[in-house]
Design an enzyme around this catalytic site. Structure first.
Site, PDB file in Angstrom:
ATOM      1  N   ASP A   8       1.034  -1.112   0.067  1.00  0.00           N
ATOM      2  CA  ASP A   8       0.383   0.366   0.082  1.00  0.00           C
ATOM      3  C   ASP A   8       1.176   1.765   0.084  1.00  0.00           C
ATOM      4  O   ASP A   8       2.303   1.421   0.556  1.00  0.00           O
ATOM      5  CB  ASP A   8      -0.979   0.148   1.244  1.00  0.00           C
ATOM      6  CG  ASP A   8      -1.868   1.260   1.136  1.00  0.00           C
ATOM      7  OD1 ASP A   8      -1.835   1.067  -0.405  1.00  0.00           O
ATOM      8  OD2 ASP A   8      -1.854   2.138   2.133  1.00  0.00           O
ATOM      9  N   SER A   9       0.300   2.787  -0.507  1.00  0.00           N
ATOM     10  CA  SER A   9       1.117   3.442  -0.006  1.00  0.00           C
ATOM     11  C   SER A   9       1.276   3.730   1.232  1.00  0.00           C
ATOM     12  O   SER A   9       2.255   4.657   1.300  1.00  0.00           O
ATOM     13  CB  SER A   9       0.219   4.916  -0.998  1.00  0.00           C
ATOM     14  OG  SER A   9      -1.048   5.126  -0.116  1.00  0.00           O
ATOM     15  N   CYS A  72      -4.217  -1.544  -2.278  1.00  0.00           N
ATOM     16  CA  CYS A  72      -4.273   0.106  -1.888  1.00  0.00           C
ATOM     17  C   CYS A  72      -5.184  -0.009  -3.584  1.00  0.00           C
ATOM     18  O   CYS A  72      -4.988  -0.356  -4.706  1.00  0.00           O
ATOM     19  CB  CYS A  72      -2.921   1.052  -3.205  1.00  0.00           C
ATOM     20  SG  CYS A  72      -3.127   2.511  -2.969  1.00  0.00           S
ATOM     21  N   GLU A 162      -3.583   9.074   8.019  1.00  0.00           N
ATOM     22  CA  GLU A 162      -2.329   9.461   8.662  1.00  0.00           C
ATOM     23  C   GLU A 162      -1.536   9.657   9.554  1.00  0.00           C
ATOM     24  O   GLU A 162      -0.473   9.945   9.834  1.00  0.00           O
ATOM     25  CB  GLU A 162      -1.582   9.276   7.242  1.00  0.00           C
ATOM     26  CG  GLU A 162      -2.089   8.503   5.743  1.00  0.00           C
ATOM     27  CD  GLU A 162      -0.615   7.718   5.785  1.00  0.00           C
ATOM     28  OE1 GLU A 162       0.382   7.729   6.391  1.00  0.00           O
ATOM     29  OE2 GLU A 162      -1.277   6.240   5.411  1.00  0.00           O
ATOM     30  N   CYS A 196     -11.087   2.643  -0.258  1.00  0.00           N
ATOM     31  CA  CYS A 196      -9.861   3.110  -0.386  1.00  0.00           C
ATOM     32  C   CYS A 196      -9.403   2.338   1.214  1.00  0.00           C
ATOM     33  O   CYS A 196      -9.993   2.228   1.783  1.00  0.00           O
ATOM     34  CB  CYS A 196     -10.215   4.396   0.000  1.00  0.00           C
ATOM     35  SG  CYS A 196      -8.117   5.528   1.662  1.00  0.00           S
ATOM     36  N   HIS A 198      -7.869   2.603   3.636  1.00  0.00           N
ATOM     37  CA  HIS A 198      -7.669   3.287   4.615  1.00  0.00           C
ATOM     38  C   HIS A 198      -8.759   3.616   5.693  1.00  0.00           C
ATOM     39  O   HIS A 198      -9.185   4.218   6.417  1.00  0.00           O
ATOM     40  CB  HIS A 198      -7.389   4.725   4.341  1.00  0.00           C
ATOM     41  CG  HIS A 198      -5.223   5.430   4.591  1.00  0.00           C
ATOM     42  ND1 HIS A 198      -5.321   4.727   2.952  1.00  0.00           N
ATOM     43  CD2 HIS A 198      -5.012   5.822   5.447  1.00  0.00           C
ATOM     44  CE1 HIS A 198      -3.532   4.906   2.749  1.00  0.00           C
ATOM     45  NE2 HIS A 198      -3.759   5.561   4.119  1.00  0.00           N
TER      46      HIS A 198
END
Ligand code: DGL
Length: 279
Positions: A8-9, A72, A162, A196, A198
């Site tokens: 993932d990023s 991702c 994040e 997403c 996240h």
């Protein structure tokens, strides 16, 4: 013998890794977060593709991953097709083996949508990169052309997560903003895809902002179940995988920063990561 790579990023892919390890605990996993360059979601197609291929190639060629799950949506939407159709072929030609595979998270998600929606009105909440790619619209149309799909880009959500600001009151404002916007554009939506990796960390706030009866679809369980099925159908690959139940973490950031932030996603304070430089 080989591992399952998960890329993932940033940290969002940990929500997918957790479900994969729960469903398939026997395998050896290696997670790579490109945390030094995250977020990808607001970057151009060219940059997302370049970064994603660097990470996937690293897992395949330097970390002995036989299978990489691109956990991702942004990278799946922007880079997966090129990697599967062009880059992997080059690697296969170089080492004379065609066992290595790279999978994404969008297909396993859209395959299950019809089981949830009654109104056939589906919403997709995702990063600007995923929304601009229209991958969800195209893939959902392939599954069921009668679906009516509305997308909403949520550029503030990844930065909130994040920066560990996703549980505070400040997050309520931005959750409500994007949820209200998508429902205003299509009030008949009864299934909302968290497109997403996240976003499961905002799930409670998203559900609280929704009217009753709207189903929220997160990807972790869907991807884990698709992977289980995939490995049953690809025995040559499955037999190559190590089965010691281990999990390693790689990051392009500082390992201590990774440990602190990853603990938010995995609820585990003892994560130890190794720093890598990508070429
Ligand atoms: N977790 C990524 C996704 O699923 C987004 C994070 C980013 O913007 O880099 O799209």
């Amino acid at each position: 013998m080989a591992k399952i790579g998960v890329f993932d990023s940033g940290y969002g892919g940990l929500t997918i890794l957790e479900k994969m390890r729960h469903a398939l605990p026997q395998y050896d996993y290696i997670y790579l977060g490109d945390n030094a360059r995250t977020p990808y979601g607001t970057r151009s197609f060219e940059v997302i593709y370049e970064y994603t291929w660097q990470c996937v190639r690293h897992l395949l060629l330097h970390e002995n991953a036989a299978l990489v799950v691109v956990a991702c949506n942004t990278a799946s939407a922007r880079a997966l097709r090129n990697i599967q159709q062009l880059d992997l072929l080059k690697i296969w030609e170089q080492d004379g083996s065609d066992v290595r595979r790279v999978l994404g998270v969008i297909r396993p998600t859209v395959e299950r949508v019809s089981a949830f929606t009654r109104s056939k009105h589906v919403g997709v909440l995702a990063t600007p990169g995923t929304v601009a790619s229209e991958s969800y619209i195209l893939e959902l149309e392939k599954q069921d052309p009668s679906l009516i799909v509305t997308q909403e880009a949520c550029p503030m959500w990844v930065p909130l997560i994040e920066n560990a600001e996703h549980t505070g009151d400040g997050a309520d404002y931005f959750v409500k903003k994007y949820v209200d916007e998508i429902l205003c554009r299509d009030p008949e939506i009864d299934t909302l895809i968290l497109g997403c990796t996240h976003y499961p960390l905002l799930r409670k706030k998203i559900e609280a902002a929704l009217p009753a009866g709207v189903h929220v679809l997160a990807q972790g369980d869907l991807v884990a179940s698709a992977l289980t099925d995939y490995l049953e159908r690809h025995k040559a690959l499955e037999e190559k995988l190590d089965k010691n139940g281990t999990c390693e973490f790689l990051t392009t950031e500082h390992p201590e920063k990774f440990r602190q932030s990853a603990s938010v996603f995995l609820n585990d304070l003892n994560i130890s990561a190794k720093h890598i430089d990508l070429q």
